[in-house]
Enzyme design. Structure first.
Site, PDB file in Angstrom:
ATOM      1  CG  HIS A   1      -0.240   0.092   2.528  1.00  0.00           C
ATOM      2  ND1 HIS A   1      -0.408  -1.122   3.404  1.00  0.00           N
ATOM      3  CD2 HIS A   1       0.595   1.004   3.221  1.00  0.00           C
ATOM      4  CE1 HIS A   1       0.336  -0.643   4.345  1.00  0.00           C
ATOM      5  NE2 HIS A   1       0.745   0.544   4.355  1.00  0.00           N
TER       6      HIS A   1
HETATM    7  P1  TYD Z   1      -1.779  -2.715   7.695  1.00  0.00           P
HETATM    8  O1  TYD Z   1      -1.074  -1.221   7.874  1.00  0.00           O
HETATM    9  O2  TYD Z   1      -2.861  -2.474   6.796  1.00  0.00           O
HETATM   10  O3  TYD Z   1      -0.850  -3.581   7.321  1.00  0.00           O
HETATM   11  P2  TYD Z   1      -0.550  -4.471   5.854  1.00  0.00           P
HETATM   12  O4  TYD Z   1      -0.529  -3.530   4.895  1.00  0.00           O
HETATM   13  O5  TYD Z   1       1.138  -5.239   6.129  1.00  0.00           O
HETATM   14  O6  TYD Z   1      -1.815  -5.524   5.957  1.00  0.00           O
HETATM   15  O7  TYD Z   1      -2.516  -3.033   9.008  1.00  0.00           O
HETATM   16  C1  TYD Z   1      -3.228  -4.158   9.300  1.00  0.00           C
HETATM   17  C2  TYD Z   1      -4.311  -3.889  10.198  1.00  0.00           C
HETATM   18  O8  TYD Z   1      -3.960  -3.399  11.514  1.00  0.00           O
HETATM   19  C3  TYD Z   1      -5.122  -2.793   9.905  1.00  0.00           C
HETATM   20  O9  TYD Z   1      -6.420  -3.079   8.911  1.00  0.00           O
HETATM   21  C4  TYD Z   1      -5.213  -1.707  10.994  1.00  0.00           C
HETATM   22  C5  TYD Z   1      -4.471  -2.278  12.213  1.00  0.00           C
HETATM   23  N1  TYD Z   1      -3.646  -1.283  12.617  1.00  0.00           N
HETATM   24  C6  TYD Z   1      -3.768  -0.615  13.323  1.00  0.00           C
HETATM   25  O10 TYD Z   1      -4.765  -0.574  14.016  1.00  0.00           O
HETATM   26  N2  TYD Z   1      -2.754   0.514  13.838  1.00  0.00           N
HETATM   27  C7  TYD Z   1      -1.726   0.655  13.317  1.00  0.00           C
HETATM   28  O11 TYD Z   1      -1.008   1.471  13.401  1.00  0.00           O
HETATM   29  C8  TYD Z   1      -1.364  -0.145  12.057  1.00  0.00           C
HETATM   30  C9  TYD Z   1       0.005   0.044  11.308  1.00  0.00           C
HETATM   31  C10 TYD Z   1      -2.273  -1.035  11.785  1.00  0.00           C
END
Ligand code: TYD
Length: 135
Positions: free
Chosen positions: A49
């Site tokens: 992303h």
């Molecule tokens: P995400 O940044 O979407 O990780 P990836 O792109 O590797 O799948 O994060 C996964 C989930 O974790 C997201 O849907 C919400 C939660 N999240 C939080 O609640 N707080 C945070 O600081 C982060 C980074 C993620």
């Protein structure tokens, strides 16, 4: 801000080495949030992303993994395997993390709190946004 590998200070000591970073010193922003990624099963990819406005700094505190950045035109791979090296990931940069070693630990410092609205989750949409920015 541009994507770059930042080498952090390393205080070498027979008792064990020490590294650090501070707001607006070793990294060019003020930290609002820190999160970490761990227990990644072999072969998994995290990320995939971009962010509209958020900047972040990624370190392999333990083990190794690759940070792959795409600015809409070129893709660059940063292989992290030292706890004193980190990658600066500026806003409007597609990023994914892969090739995690067993027991690796990714530490990420960001200049904003978590906000799903700042995410760009679709690569085609990301490329369109980059193209529009340049006009
Ligand atoms: P995400 O940044 O979407 O990780 P990836 O792109 O590797 O799948 O994060 C996964 C989930 O974790 C997201 O849907 C919400 C939660 N999240 C939080 O609640 N707080 C945070 O600081 C982060 C980074 C993620």
């Amino acid at each position: 801000m541009k994507q770059e590998l930042i080498q952090l200070p390393k205080i070498i000591d027979l008792r064990g080495n020490l590294s650090f970073f501070e707001n607006e010193k070793q990294i060019p922003f003020v930290i609002e949030r820190v999160y970490w990624i761990y227990d990644v099963p072999g072969g998994e990819t995290r990320g995939g992303h971009g962010y509209k406005t958020l900047n972040e700094f990624i370190i392999a505190l333990s083990g190794s993994f690759d940070v792959i950045l795409h600015d809409g035109k070129n893709e660059t791979k940063f292989s992290l395997n030292r706890s004193y090296n980190g990658v600066l990931v500026p806003k409007m940069c597609w990023r994914r993390l892969e090739n995690f070693s067993t027991n690796s630990l990714a530490l990420i410092a960001a200049d904003q709190s978590y906000n799903e609205l700042d995410y760009i989750r679709d690569f085609t949409e990301f490329q369109k946004m980059v193209a529009n920015e340049k006009h």
